[in-house]
Each structure stands twice: as C-alpha cells, then as structure tokens.
Design a protein around this motif. Structure first.
Motif, short mmCIF file in Angstrom:
data_model
loop_
_atom_site.label_atom_id
_atom_site.label_comp_id
_atom_site.label_asym_id
_atom_site.label_seq_id
_atom_site.Cartn_x
_atom_site.Cartn_y
_atom_site.Cartn_z
N THR A 57 0.86 -1.19 0.00
CA THR A 57 0.00 0.00 0.00
C THR A 57 0.89 1.24 0.00
OG1 THR A 57 0.01 0.28 2.38
CG2 THR A 57 -1.61 -1.23 1.48
N ASN A 58 0.26 2.39 -0.16
CA ASN A 58 1.02 3.63 -0.14
C ASN A 58 1.61 3.90 1.22
OD1 ASN A 58 1.14 4.87 -2.67
ND2 ASN A 58 -1.06 5.18 -2.59
N SER A 59 1.03 3.30 2.25
CA SER A 59 1.58 3.53 3.58
C SER A 59 2.58 2.46 3.94
CB SER A 59 0.45 3.58 4.59
OG SER A 59 -0.41 2.49 4.40
N LYS A 60 3.16 1.82 2.91
CA LYS A 60 4.27 0.87 3.10
C LYS A 60 3.89 -0.35 3.92
CE LYS A 60 6.90 3.76 0.97
NZ LYS A 60 5.80 4.35 0.20
N HIS A 112 -6.84 -5.19 2.02
CA HIS A 112 -6.54 -3.77 2.13
C HIS A 112 -7.71 -3.02 2.75
CE1 HIS A 112 -4.47 -0.07 0.07
NE2 HIS A 112 -4.64 0.10 1.37
N THR A 146 -7.67 -1.04 6.25
CA THR A 146 -8.02 0.38 6.41
C THR A 146 -8.99 0.55 7.57
OG1 THR A 146 -7.85 0.54 4.03
CG2 THR A 146 -8.79 2.41 5.17
N MET A 194 -7.12 0.34 10.78
CA MET A 194 -6.36 1.57 10.99
C MET A 194 -7.22 2.66 11.59
SD MET A 194 -3.40 2.41 10.88
CE MET A 194 -2.11 3.36 10.24
#
Lengths: 136, 161
Positions: free
Chosen positions: A71-74, A101, A105, A108
C-alpha cells in the motif's frame, strides 16, 4: 493450504491453514520481503505493486507461490499458496488483496488500534477466515 | 453540507475541553505545552487513519514533492473542502503550505483580532499533516504560523534519516 501475512517490516498478522510448519513459512515471508523492497525501489512505477509470482523457492517436495501487495503507507501483504492449488486465478488473488486492504483500512481507523501493534481485530479475523474458506 | 460545520464545532469543543482539563491542574507554564502536544497527537493519529483510507486507490507516489502535492490538493479538499492556495519549497525538504482562508479559522476574525488564540486551533491540523506524512513514509516536523486571519502557513520540514 494458504497463508496470509500483513507486515510493515515486522509481521503484524499471520494466519495460515493448516497451522503446522510455521518456521518454514516465516523464512519464506522474510525472503519475499526482500523481493518486495526491490520492486518498490524500482522508480517511476505508476501502479501500486500488486504481485510477485514465483520467487523461485522450489522445495524438493512442495512448490509455493508467493504473492505480494504494497500500500502507499508501506504496509505489505503477503499470501503464500500451494502450487498444486491451481484453482486460484490471478484476479482472485487480486480481489483477496483488495479485501485485505479494505479490512486493514478499517483496522487503521479503529481508535483502539495503535499503528504498529499486532492486529487483534475480530472483524479482520473474520474477513480472513472467509477468504481462507473460499480458497481451500 | 452540514458535515463541515459539525467538524468545526467539534474541533472548537475539543480545544476548549483540553484547555479546561489542563486548567484544573496547577502548573500554568506547562499548561500550554501539554495542551498543544495533546492536540497535536490527536491530529497525528487521525492523520494516519485518514491517509490509509484516502490512498487506498491511488497509485504509488513517485517522490516527496508528489506526496506534498497530494496533501495540498486531494487531502485538503477532502477534509477542508478546498485546496491549499500556495505551496513553496526549497527543494531540500522544507515545504510551506499556505491556506488563505483556513476553514478552522474563518469564524474567528478576518484580521488581527484573537491572533494569540490561533495557535491552539492549529495544533490539531499540524498533527494531522504530520500523521499523514508519517504513514506515507516521511518523518517530519510541522509548525504553523498566522499573521493575518484567516490565512495561515504550515511549515513542513522533512527529517532525512
């Protein structure tokens, strides 16, 4: 069999069916991390890195296919499946990663979750369980 | 849409609450510092969660500047319903984001009145930016300054390891 791992640079969540032979899989997952890193630093790529097939880890008795997703947040997701399980098509794997994913999310955004902690969310567990049942 | 107003009111209440909590303790000097830190940490956690949600479908970012542009356009529009008006950089890790009509400050005044109260209301947003950047892999220090309401500048200094 099938195995799901979510990690940053250390595992946040590991789940597999069946549950024996853990150590072997830890090794597999760590080496696949290296390949993922390699792919991320391949600059200029516009697409989110969605998979890596066949790390060339061919054991004498068993074959594995390792898929990765970043993901973009590594945060990295890794799925390890038995090669004999040819019923899993590429887009099925992709949709599994999407579901992972999405659930991640949600985890998170849960105020009781501290980023970096092991994932203990029951909702996440149940999503993974349904996927495991579908896959096996 | 009413949701803007909802967040603005909630934010005002959060700031008031954090300061009221602190006022019941004795030490006045530490009061300001801990309140601002509390608000900043709140923003940090929110930023982390928000980024996870918003970048779900985006392609990977090419470099730091790309990330900052995403922050200025997409993130700011989603949260504050407008984009950052001006982004400046020295290309060495420092970025200044200027918002000429910052949503959380518009209700205060359009000049110098209440200027000294402004930093309290910017702490949360600084934390938000810091949290968002941290989850995208950039450690940073974010500060804000206001000279004329409702315009404000956020300064982001990326910490290179």
């Amino acid at each position: 069999f099938i195995r799901f791992v979510v990690l940053i640079n250390y595992p946040l969540y590991i789940r597999s069916v069946p549950t024996q032979g853990e150590l072997k899989f830890h090794y597999t997952v760590h080496t696949s991390l290296d390949v993922v890193e390699e792919k991320i630093s391949g600059v200029g790529k516009a697409l989110a890195d969605q998979r890596e097939l066949y790390l060339g880890l061919l054991y004498p008795t068993e074959d594995y296919k390792v898929y990765g997703y970043v993901t973009n947040s590594k945060v990295k997701f890794v799925i390890v499946v038995d090669s004999s399980n040819t019923s899993l098509r590429d887009n099925e794997i992709r949709s599994m990663f999407r579901k992972l994913h999405n659930s991640f999310t949600d985890v998170m955004c849960n105020p009781f979750y501290n980023p970096g902690d092991p994932i203990q969310s029951k909702a996440f567990d149940s999503i993974v369980s349904t996927m495991m049942v579908q896959a096996c | 849409m009413a949701d803007n107003a909802l967040f603005e009111f909630l934010h005002m209440e959060i700031v008031a609450h954090v300061y009221k909590e602190q006022a019941t303790r004795e030490d006045i000097d530490k009061e300001r510092v801990t309140c601002v830190s509390t608000l900043e940490l709140m923003g940090f956690r929110v930023g982390q969660g928000l980024i996870e949600r918003f970048t779900k479908d985006c392609p990977t970012f090419k470099d730091d500047l790309d990330i900052m542009k995403f922050l200025c356009k997409d993130l700011w529009s989603t949260i504050f319903k407008k984009q950052i008006d001006n982004l400046r950089t020295n290309h060495q890790g420092t970025y200044v984001l200027q918002d000429n009509k910052f949503a959380l400050l518009t209700q205060f005044s359009s000049g110098k009145q209440y200027l000294e109260e402004a930093p309290k209301y910017l702490a949360f947003s600084c934390g938000l930016i810091r949290g968002a950047l941290s989850n995208l892999g950039l450690e940073s220090v974010v500060t804000a300054e206001v000279s004329l309401m409702p315009s404000c500048k956020f300064q982001v200094v990326i910490q290179k390891l």
